[in-house]
Design a protein around this motif. Structure first.
Motif, mmCIF file in Angstrom:
data_model
loop_
_atom_site.group_PDB
_atom_site.id
_atom_site.type_symbol
_atom_site.label_atom_id
_atom_site.label_comp_id
_atom_site.label_asym_id
_atom_site.label_seq_id
_atom_site.Cartn_x
_atom_site.Cartn_y
_atom_site.Cartn_z
ATOM 1 N N ARG A 250 0.853 -1.191 0.000
ATOM 2 C CA ARG A 250 0.000 0.000 0.000
ATOM 3 C C ARG A 250 0.884 1.234 0.000
ATOM 4 O O ARG A 250 1.810 1.336 0.790
ATOM 5 N N TYR B 139 -2.403 0.955 -11.864
ATOM 6 C CA TYR B 139 -3.488 1.624 -11.138
ATOM 7 C C TYR B 139 -3.796 2.930 -11.837
ATOM 8 O O TYR B 139 -2.886 3.666 -12.236
ATOM 9 N N GLN C 299 -6.919 6.386 2.402
ATOM 10 C CA GLN C 299 -6.666 4.964 2.617
ATOM 11 C C GLN C 299 -5.495 4.462 1.779
ATOM 12 O O GLN C 299 -5.098 3.316 1.903
ATOM 13 N N GLY C 300 -4.966 5.284 0.917
ATOM 14 C CA GLY C 300 -3.833 4.900 0.087
ATOM 15 C C GLY C 300 -4.258 4.132 -1.149
ATOM 16 O O GLY C 300 -5.442 4.007 -1.459
ATOM 17 N N ILE C 301 -3.283 3.618 -1.846
ATOM 18 C CA ILE C 301 -3.491 2.864 -3.073
ATOM 19 C C ILE C 301 -2.953 1.458 -2.839
ATOM 20 O O ILE C 301 -1.777 1.290 -2.498
ATOM 21 N N ASP C 302 -3.804 0.464 -3.018
ATOM 22 C CA ASP C 302 -3.421 -0.921 -2.782
ATOM 23 C C ASP C 302 -2.738 -1.494 -4.015
ATOM 24 O O ASP C 302 -3.366 -1.675 -5.050
ATOM 25 N N SER D 172 -0.893 -4.408 -3.622
ATOM 26 C CA SER D 172 -0.442 -5.707 -3.115
ATOM 27 C C SER D 172 -0.503 -6.808 -4.172
ATOM 28 O O SER D 172 0.199 -7.805 -4.058
#
Length: 87
Positions: free
Chosen positions: A33, A53, A60-63, A65
């Motif tokens: 993240r 992305y 909450q951020g950018i996932d 993963s």
């Protein structure tokens, strides 16, 4: 060319470069993240240009993963770019 015209041109270029703030991406390196200190649309690509992305940044951020480990480019709407490493 009058000398003041050349000086003004160089001065203008230097001033705009100094006033542009960098795109901040953290943590770096990251484990999945990332957070981008920029409002609006963010695009994350791998080093060959494949989009990983494309969407809005949020608290909450950018996932990322699901992305493989490696180096990625993060770009905002203003055209600022930062590299981030996924471990």
């Amino acid at each position: 060319f009058p000398s003041h015209d050349i000086h003004t041109l160089v001065s203008d270029v230097t001033e705009s470069t100094i006033n542009e703030s960098p795109l901040l991406v953290y943590p770096n390196p990251a484990t999945g993240r990332i957070f981008v200190q920029s409002a609006g649309e963010i695009v994350v690509t791998d080093m060959v240009g494949k989009i990983i992305y494309n969407g809005l940044s949020s608290d909450q951020g950018i996932d990322l993963s699901d992305a493989p480990k490696g180096v990625y480019l993060v770009k905002d709407r203003q055209g600022r770019t930062a590299k981030v490493v996924l471990k």
